[in-house]
Design an enzyme around this catalytic site. Structure first.
Site, PDB file in Angstrom:
ATOM      1  N   GLY A  71       0.451 -14.409  -5.239  1.00  0.00           N
ATOM      2  CA  GLY A  71      -0.306 -12.842  -5.051  1.00  0.00           C
ATOM      3  C   GLY A  71      -0.768 -12.847  -4.104  1.00  0.00           C
ATOM      4  O   GLY A  71      -0.860 -11.699  -3.897  1.00  0.00           O
ATOM      5  N   THR A  73       0.684 -10.378  -1.070  1.00  0.00           N
ATOM      6  CA  THR A  73       1.510  -9.614  -0.446  1.00  0.00           C
ATOM      7  C   THR A  73       1.188  -9.254   1.177  1.00  0.00           C
ATOM      8  O   THR A  73       1.049  -9.886   1.578  1.00  0.00           O
ATOM      9  CB  THR A  73       1.093  -8.446  -0.941  1.00  0.00           C
ATOM     10  OG1 THR A  73      -0.409  -7.760  -0.511  1.00  0.00           O
ATOM     11  CG2 THR A  73       0.981  -8.117  -2.607  1.00  0.00           C
ATOM     12  N   ALA A  96       4.157 -11.537  -8.088  1.00  0.00           N
ATOM     13  CA  ALA A  96       3.264 -10.431  -8.551  1.00  0.00           C
ATOM     14  C   ALA A  96       2.839 -10.357  -7.570  1.00  0.00           C
ATOM     15  O   ALA A  96       1.851 -10.372  -6.532  1.00  0.00           O
ATOM     16  CB  ALA A  96       2.619 -10.652  -9.635  1.00  0.00           C
ATOM     17  N   SER A  97       2.941  -8.596  -7.511  1.00  0.00           N
ATOM     18  CA  SER A  97       2.382  -8.304  -6.439  1.00  0.00           C
ATOM     19  C   SER A  97       0.726  -7.923  -6.919  1.00  0.00           C
ATOM     20  O   SER A  97      -0.021  -7.641  -5.983  1.00  0.00           O
ATOM     21  CB  SER A  97       2.802  -6.842  -6.590  1.00  0.00           C
ATOM     22  OG  SER A  97       2.854  -5.575  -7.282  1.00  0.00           O
ATOM     23  N   ASN A  98       0.866  -7.808  -8.394  1.00  0.00           N
ATOM     24  CA  ASN A  98      -0.819  -8.118  -8.895  1.00  0.00           C
ATOM     25  C   ASN A  98      -0.654  -8.357 -10.435  1.00  0.00           C
ATOM     26  O   ASN A  98       0.265  -8.465 -11.305  1.00  0.00           O
ATOM     27  CB  ASN A  98      -0.980  -6.244  -9.192  1.00  0.00           C
ATOM     28  CG  ASN A  98      -2.124  -5.616  -9.675  1.00  0.00           C
ATOM     29  OD1 ASN A  98      -2.652  -6.568 -10.932  1.00  0.00           O
ATOM     30  ND2 ASN A  98      -2.957  -4.989  -9.026  1.00  0.00           N
ATOM     31  N   PHE A  99      -1.698  -9.425 -10.843  1.00  0.00           N
ATOM     32  CA  PHE A  99      -1.478 -10.089 -11.584  1.00  0.00           C
ATOM     33  C   PHE A  99      -2.193  -9.770 -12.990  1.00  0.00           C
ATOM     34  O   PHE A  99      -2.159  -9.778 -13.583  1.00  0.00           O
ATOM     35  CB  PHE A  99      -2.261 -11.276 -11.425  1.00  0.00           C
ATOM     36  CG  PHE A  99      -1.029 -12.329 -10.532  1.00  0.00           C
ATOM     37  CD1 PHE A  99      -0.057 -13.143 -11.247  1.00  0.00           C
ATOM     38  CD2 PHE A  99      -1.075 -12.892 -10.047  1.00  0.00           C
ATOM     39  CE1 PHE A  99       0.879 -13.902 -11.176  1.00  0.00           C
ATOM     40  CE2 PHE A  99       0.811 -13.812  -8.559  1.00  0.00           C
ATOM     41  CZ  PHE A  99       1.299 -13.875  -9.917  1.00  0.00           C
ATOM     42  N   HIS A 131      -8.205   0.892  -1.172  1.00  0.00           N
ATOM     43  CA  HIS A 131      -8.622  -0.745  -1.970  1.00  0.00           C
ATOM     44  C   HIS A 131      -9.660  -0.502  -0.634  1.00  0.00           C
ATOM     45  O   HIS A 131     -10.218  -0.057   0.004  1.00  0.00           O
ATOM     46  CB  HIS A 131      -7.558  -1.314  -0.688  1.00  0.00           C
ATOM     47  CG  HIS A 131      -6.263  -1.867  -1.879  1.00  0.00           C
ATOM     48  ND1 HIS A 131      -5.167  -1.106  -2.206  1.00  0.00           N
ATOM     49  CD2 HIS A 131      -6.263  -2.781  -3.833  1.00  0.00           C
ATOM     50  CE1 HIS A 131      -4.709  -1.899  -4.080  1.00  0.00           C
ATOM     51  NE2 HIS A 131      -5.050  -2.366  -3.636  1.00  0.00           N
ATOM     52  N   HIS A 132     -10.308  -1.546  -1.163  1.00  0.00           N
ATOM     53  CA  HIS A 132     -11.547  -2.180   0.229  1.00  0.00           C
ATOM     54  C   HIS A 132     -10.996  -1.607   1.696  1.00  0.00           C
ATOM     55  O   HIS A 132      -9.667  -2.793   1.786  1.00  0.00           O
ATOM     56  CB  HIS A 132     -11.724  -3.404  -0.555  1.00  0.00           C
ATOM     57  CG  HIS A 132     -11.079  -4.213  -0.396  1.00  0.00           C
ATOM     58  ND1 HIS A 132     -10.573  -5.462   0.197  1.00  0.00           N
ATOM     59  CD2 HIS A 132     -10.004  -4.612  -2.068  1.00  0.00           C
ATOM     60  CE1 HIS A 132      -9.642  -6.418  -0.015  1.00  0.00           C
ATOM     61  NE2 HIS A 132      -9.252  -5.804  -0.999  1.00  0.00           N
ATOM     62  N   LYS A 135      -8.055  -5.224   2.962  1.00  0.00           N
ATOM     63  CA  LYS A 135      -7.305  -4.756   2.574  1.00  0.00           C
ATOM     64  C   LYS A 135      -6.231  -5.173   3.637  1.00  0.00           C
ATOM     65  O   LYS A 135      -6.619  -3.924   4.820  1.00  0.00           O
ATOM     66  CB  LYS A 135      -7.109  -3.693   1.308  1.00  0.00           C
ATOM     67  CG  LYS A 135      -5.091  -3.902   1.342  1.00  0.00           C
ATOM     68  CD  LYS A 135      -5.199  -4.627  -0.002  1.00  0.00           C
ATOM     69  CE  LYS A 135      -3.511  -4.659  -0.902  1.00  0.00           C
ATOM     70  NZ  LYS A 135      -3.441  -5.903  -1.068  1.00  0.00           N
TER      71      LYS A 135
END
Length: 233
Positions: A71, A73, A96-99, A131-132, A135
């Site tokens: 995961g 990126t 996956a870019s996001n699971f 995002h936080h 990131k």
């Protein structure tokens, strides 16, 4: 299953907790600066490291014959190289870019909406992701996946662009705010109305759960797969 965690930051620790709750054993924890480790004790690996470590981690898994779920990126300029290596080594791989299970449903909704909007005149498209502040990449991998999902289902745009885009580009606004796990919004706007779809993550639990579910599905499989395979979409 015996699981190797490649990357032991906040996400790694959350994945560890959920994996143990689901009856699995964490047999290896690899921090961001570790480049040499023994994967022979693992049935599957989950990589949530950093962009500069991901390719080495994934390569090590393929060479060791350990299926890997990634995961991380920010390394996708080497994605094709990793896919070739996976096939050469007869490995198992899910990127996956996001699971998050919810986000992957959102990806499919996004594609369907793009198909529906394509023949309709008068709407422009723009995106925003939040995002936080830790990131590392912008826009997020999730935002890029959403943009590519639109581009593959519309004739109105040719590319995406961070911040302001040209007429043929989808602009993506990337914001970094403390303690925001991830919010993604796709908006179609016209002179008379807006149509908006949005996914808001409340915490990291959804990302971690999806990664563990994906690793359970990948166990004892060879080939290159996606979350669509995992979810049967």
């Amino acid at each position: 299953m015996n699981i190797a965690l490649l990357g032991y930051g906040k996400m790694g620790k959350t994945i560890e907790k959920i994996a143990i709750e689901r009856g699995h054993t964490i047999v290896l924890k690899v921090d961001k600066d570790d480049t040499s480790y023994d994967l022979s004790v693992a049935d599957v690996a989950i990589d949530f490291s950093i962009p500069t470590a991901a390719v080495n981690n994934i390569t090590n898994c393929f060479n060791a014959g350990v299926p890997v779920v990634s995961g991380t990126t920010g390394w996708l300029d080497q994605y094709d190289q990793m896919i070739s290596l996976c096939k050469e080594k007869k490995g198992g791989f899910i990127y996956a870019s996001n699971f998050s299970l919810g986000v992957n449903l959102f990806f499919e909704l996004n594609k369907k909406l793009a198909q529906m909007m394509n023949p309709v005149e008068g709407y422009d498209i723009h995106m925003e992701e939040i995002h936080h502040t830790q990131k590392l990449d912008a826009p997020s991998g999730t935002a890029i996946t959403l943009a590519e999902g639109i581009l593959g289902n519309t004739s109105k745009k040719d590319a995406w662009k961070l911040d302001e885009g040209k007429e043929n580009e989808i602009p993506i606004k990337a914001l970094r705010i403390e303690n925001v796990p991830g919010t993604h919004t796709v908006t179609y706007t016209s002179e008379v109305d807006d149509i908006e779809i949005k996914h808001t993550a409340h915490n990291r639990q959804g990302f971690a759960l999806g990664a563990v579910v994906a690793s359970e599905w990948l166990y004892n499989k060879t080939g290159v797969f996606s979350m669509k395979d995992v979810l049967g979409l």
